[in-house]
Write an enzyme that holds these catalytic residues in place. Sequence first.
Site, short mmCIF file in Angstrom:
data_model
loop_
_atom_site.label_atom_id
_atom_site.label_comp_id
_atom_site.label_asym_id
_atom_site.label_seq_id
_atom_site.Cartn_x
_atom_site.Cartn_y
_atom_site.Cartn_z
N ALA A 103 0.83 -1.21 0.00
CA ALA A 103 0.00 0.00 0.00
C ALA A 103 0.86 1.25 0.00
CB ALA A 103 -0.93 -0.01 1.21
N GLU A 136 -2.42 6.97 -1.88
CA GLU A 136 -3.40 7.62 -1.01
C GLU A 136 -4.23 8.57 -1.86
OE1 GLU A 136 -1.33 9.63 2.12
OE2 GLU A 136 -0.27 7.80 2.77
N ASP A 151 11.98 -2.28 -9.89
CA ASP A 151 12.88 -2.85 -10.90
C ASP A 151 12.45 -4.26 -11.29
OD1 ASP A 151 14.19 -0.51 -10.53
OD2 ASP A 151 15.90 -1.36 -9.45
N ARG A 172 7.98 -3.83 -12.31
CA ARG A 172 7.58 -3.25 -13.61
C ARG A 172 7.69 -4.27 -14.73
NH1 ARG A 172 9.51 2.63 -11.91
NH2 ARG A 172 7.48 3.27 -11.15
N GLU A 187 1.67 0.67 -11.04
CA GLU A 187 3.15 0.57 -11.06
C GLU A 187 3.78 1.72 -11.83
OE1 GLU A 187 5.22 -2.14 -9.66
OE2 GLU A 187 3.34 -2.00 -8.57
N GLY A 188 3.22 2.91 -11.61
CA GLY A 188 3.69 4.08 -12.36
C GLY A 188 2.90 4.16 -13.64
N ALA A 240 -2.04 11.29 -2.75
CA ALA A 240 -0.69 10.91 -3.19
C ALA A 240 -0.77 9.72 -4.13
CB ALA A 240 0.18 10.57 -1.97
N GLY A 241 -0.90 10.03 -5.41
CA GLY A 241 -0.95 8.97 -6.42
C GLY A 241 0.41 8.85 -7.07
C1 LIG Z 1 -6.86 -1.59 -10.16
C2 LIG Z 1 -5.82 -0.81 -9.45
C3 LIG Z 1 -4.95 -1.48 -8.60
C4 LIG Z 1 -3.98 -0.76 -7.90
N1 LIG Z 1 -3.18 -1.43 -7.00
C5 LIG Z 1 -2.38 -0.69 -6.18
C6 LIG Z 1 -1.68 -1.33 -5.12
O1 LIG Z 1 -1.74 -2.55 -4.94
N2 LIG Z 1 -0.93 -0.56 -4.29
C7 LIG Z 1 -0.82 0.79 -4.45
O2 LIG Z 1 -0.14 1.42 -3.66
N3 LIG Z 1 -1.47 1.42 -5.47
C8 LIG Z 1 -2.25 0.71 -6.33
N4 LIG Z 1 -2.93 1.34 -7.33
C9 LIG Z 1 -2.79 2.77 -7.49
C10 LIG Z 1 -2.01 3.19 -8.73
O3 LIG Z 1 -0.65 2.90 -8.56
C11 LIG Z 1 -2.27 4.68 -8.95
O4 LIG Z 1 -3.59 4.79 -9.43
C12 LIG Z 1 -1.29 5.32 -9.88
O5 LIG Z 1 -0.05 5.42 -9.26
C13 LIG Z 1 -1.72 6.69 -10.34
O6 LIG Z 1 -2.09 7.50 -9.27
P1 LIG Z 1 -3.50 8.29 -9.32
O7 LIG Z 1 -4.55 7.31 -9.64
O8 LIG Z 1 -3.62 9.09 -8.07
O9 LIG Z 1 -3.37 9.26 -10.57
P2 LIG Z 1 -2.65 10.74 -10.61
O10 LIG Z 1 -1.32 10.67 -9.98
O11 LIG Z 1 -3.62 11.74 -10.09
O12 LIG Z 1 -2.49 10.87 -12.17
C14 LIG Z 1 -3.51 11.36 -13.05
C15 LIG Z 1 -2.91 11.56 -14.44
O13 LIG Z 1 -1.86 12.55 -14.37
C16 LIG Z 1 -0.65 12.02 -14.87
N5 LIG Z 1 0.47 12.60 -14.13
C17 LIG Z 1 0.67 12.62 -12.79
N6 LIG Z 1 1.83 13.20 -12.49
C18 LIG Z 1 2.42 13.57 -13.66
C19 LIG Z 1 3.64 14.20 -14.03
N7 LIG Z 1 4.54 14.59 -13.12
N8 LIG Z 1 3.87 14.40 -15.32
C20 LIG Z 1 3.00 14.02 -16.27
N9 LIG Z 1 1.83 13.42 -16.00
C21 LIG Z 1 1.54 13.19 -14.71
C22 LIG Z 1 -0.76 10.55 -14.68
O14 LIG Z 1 0.06 9.86 -15.57
C23 LIG Z 1 -2.22 10.30 -14.96
O15 LIG Z 1 -2.42 10.20 -16.34
C24 LIG Z 1 -3.87 0.63 -8.08
C25 LIG Z 1 -4.71 1.29 -8.98
C26 LIG Z 1 -5.68 0.59 -9.64
C27 LIG Z 1 -6.60 1.34 -10.57
#
Ligand SMILES: Cc1cc2nc3c(=O)[nH]c(=O)nc-3n(C[C@H](O)[C@H](O)[C@H](O)COP(=O)(O)OP(=O)(O)OC[C@H]3O[C@@H](n4cnc5c(N)ncnc54)[C@H](O)[C@@H]3O)c2cc1C
Lengths: 363, 427
Positions: free
Chosen positions: B148, B151, B278, B281, B404-405, B154-155
């Site tokens: 996890a 948040e 590493d 991904r 995963e990013g 914090a995405g």
């Molecule tokens: C089915 C599912 C399973 C998941 N499993 C896990 C898990 O097991 N553990 C966990 O911790 N998380 C998990 N996640 C979370 C996932 O890693 C995040 O959704 C992801 O990191 C993106 O964060 P966000 O959704 O807040 O999008 P945001 O960060 O709000 O991004 C929104 C858009 O803006 C873009 N963006 C953001 N920052 C930049 C930048 N600097 N430059 C250019 N573009 C940018 C992004 O690429 C995206 O297109 C899961 C998500 C899903 C949907």
Amino acid sequence: MLDFRLDEEQKMLTDAIARYANERMRKVFRDAEEDGRIPPEVVQAGWELGILPTGLPEAYGGFGEYTALTGVLASEELAWGDLAIALNVMVPNLVAVPVMLCGTEAQKEATLPQFCDEVMPAMTAALTEPVVKFDPYKLKTTAVRENDEYVLNGSKTAVPLAETAELILVYANEDGQTQAFFVPADAAGLSIDKKAKLMGIKGLPTFMVTLADCRVPAANKLGGEEGINFGLILNHSRIALGAAAVGVARAGYEYALDYAKQRVQFGEPIAHKQSIAFMLADMATDIDEARLLVWEAAWQMDQGHDITRDAALMKQRVDDIVVLVADRALQVLGGYGYIREYPVELWLRNARGFASFDGLAIV
Amino acid sequence: MISFEIPESIVNQSQMTKMVAEQAMRPYSRELDEHEHERPDAFVNMTWPFAQQMMKSSLRSIEKRLGGNGTNGTNGTNGHAAPKGPDFSILGFIMMVEQMSWGDAGQYLCLPHPMLGGSAVQAAGTPEQQLRFLKKFTEGDPKWGAMAITEPGAGSDNSSMRTTAVLDPDTNEWILNGEKIFITNGKLALEDSDGLCVVWATIDPNAGRAGIKSFVVEGHTPGVSIAKQEHKLGIRASDTVALHFDNVRLPFGNMLGTLDPQQPAANKGFKGAMKTFDASRPAVAASAVGIARAALEFTREKLAEEGIVLDYTKPRHELTAIERDLMEMEVRHKGAWLLTLRAVGMMAHGESNRLAASMCKFRAGEAVTWITQKGVELLGPMGYSREWLAEKWMRDAKINDIYEGTKQINQLIIARSILGYSRRELK
Ligand SMILES: Cc1cc2nc3c(=O)[nH]c(=O)nc-3n(C[C@H](O)[C@H](O)[C@H](O)COP(=O)(O)OP(=O)(O)OC[C@H]3O[C@@H](n4cnc5c(N)ncnc54)[C@H](O)[C@@H]3O)c2cc1C
Ligand SMILES: Cc1cc2nc3c(=O)[nH]c(=O)nc-3n(C[C@H](O)[C@H](O)[C@H](O)COP(=O)(O)OP(=O)(O)OC[C@H]3O[C@@H](n4cnc5c(N)ncnc54)[C@H](O)[C@@H]3O)c2cc1C
């Protein structure tokens, strides 16, 4: 087992080519393109790298063992320097490799030792035809057997160095199969026509060639009575050109990468902007993908597998990638990309050629 | 020397995984897609013994590193181990992920295995912690692992996380508070089994990245609750939940690594989280490639039934538009797979693969998204029909552009790497 590192010999070879590319090709390539003429001493220096003899068996004067993988590594590195010069240096391969792959023992003995000379042999090959719907497996040029001779009819284009060649390996359609025939430059019925005018690779002189009832002895058919496995030759050519395309793409990418870090607009290098940086990231990924497709096809070939599918797939993707990368490289330079003082427009023109040609190079 | 050869044992193992995919995954694919939040029991029951074996063998290699006799060998006399050859176990795992994702990507994520949580424990934990926390995955009932980071606030920018861990000096326990969202296997790991979830939290909100540490939260720990089960576009068999941590008390030793300034190597913190990528991904890339292969094979088979078969000797101008598209599907699939193999091969040989890992994840996400959409298109009205799985694969595929990013975050990592830029120079 799974590994992506070059071995020591491959490293030595690619380092030597990279040095030649930097110190010789890159010094003259723009002028060669503008003048339509590559300085002969540069070609000679490339020939003296001895890339071809390292792939020919000792029995024929060479000093090595042929591997397609080493060949594609060499091809990429040469084409990075400049495509026209690279193709020029590789012209003798157009004859040497088909002979090595498909020649009879007598043909090998007669031809191959010449490729281990210090002087570049004046031999070339003619495959491409001046038609819109070109199909190397269904050539329009024909070869008909009459007693002890073959009669060749048809026209060819983009035949490199034809004007100075003493011998041309001409591909022609015999009963629906693509076969190859040694045609001496002075054969009656063979004429070297005008210099072909191409969009790119202008430093490399290429010609239209016409065959009008051109007769050659039956023994001039490559591979003897049985003929050749044309698919094998074409696949060798495709991976060579694929690798060359990777080299051209890498040239454009590297130039754009450096440029983007130097060029300041709006108070900072343009590479600080995602729209530039992400283009570069795409290009880098494209190039690695293209290279892996080439390497894998070459590796499969070295395992003795039929790579017709792999080579066709690779060609489709790599031909697209090289144009995309070169185009984006030009875009990174903005207006300067369009100006001939900068090399990027040249790379874009050269890149566009790959989808248009088959058989213009062999590793 | 350049080689694309896969060790025979791994090829064989992959063939066995294929049987699992055919027998325990595909037959339930549609049903589990239509009944979200149902557990894929056939898959779990069939793979649990197998997953236990896998864990046993990775624990054995950890024990070996510790000096041969498990937790007693802490005096670390093995600092001069002989240079070891390539380690292809990661390749075996990647090939398994690819096959299972061909079977069903949502079910694959329900593998009773520590998964990402395990990677985090291995990347950031001491060998003793690795043995302690992972042992339960070799015995008893099926268990799951989760990780996890994400948040609500914090995405992509996960270093701005708010979840806190505060040390209670009286009990020497960490007290965890906060909210995590989108956590894969969160419910399976914490509520449905005695599994574990590695939770990333800050021990010093003013310290930025340096304050971020990871904590092992075990199944059924008091104070943990499932706040929400998500409803998703695809991979519906996969469990995705929001977690609440309300004064969750954890033993001091549940923080992975150490706080000992004398042992900075063990103090991996946020870097540890990044290091798990590493390996993970390429795993996501492999999953993407598996889905892509499913779509590709199915499309090819259905087109062949209509008499459309590729002839690779035809020149481009003789190909129909459909044939060109099909070829493009084939080569994009292949390109993505080769990039994945490269990232894995580099890792197996001990080379740094961060750039290669981001490249394969980025490209495979793009490729599978395109390939599955093309598959739906080429199959005409039947492609859009829920009678076939093509439309499901298209929905499943898209997640690979996100977790995963995201695609953009991986582009950012690639761009910074090739430009030699810091986070400040390229945001
Ligand atoms: C089915 C599912 C399973 C998941 N499993 C896990 C898990 O097991 N553990 C966990 O911790 N998380 C998990 N996640 C979370 C996932 O890693 C995040 O959704 C992801 O990191 C993106 O964060 P966000 O959704 O807040 O999008 P945001 O960060 O709000 O991004 C929104 C858009 O803006 C873009 N963006 C953001 N920052 C930049 C930048 N600097 N430059 C250019 N573009 C940018 C992004 O690429 C995206 O297109 C899961 C998500 C899903 C949907
Ligand atoms: C044939 C030709 C004719 C022309 N005719 C005229 C004319 O008649 N009059 C005239 O005044 N000019 C003329 N121009 C100049 C032309 O308008 C400029 O080349 C153009 O504005 C781009 O500027 P630049 O070349 O300096 O590129 P740069 O501004 O250096 O741009 C380089 C790259 O960076 C990108 N970039 C720049 N800033 C940003 C940003 N903030 N965010 C994201 N990306 C960015 C650009 O899109 C481009 O891809 C001509 C140019 C050519 C080639």
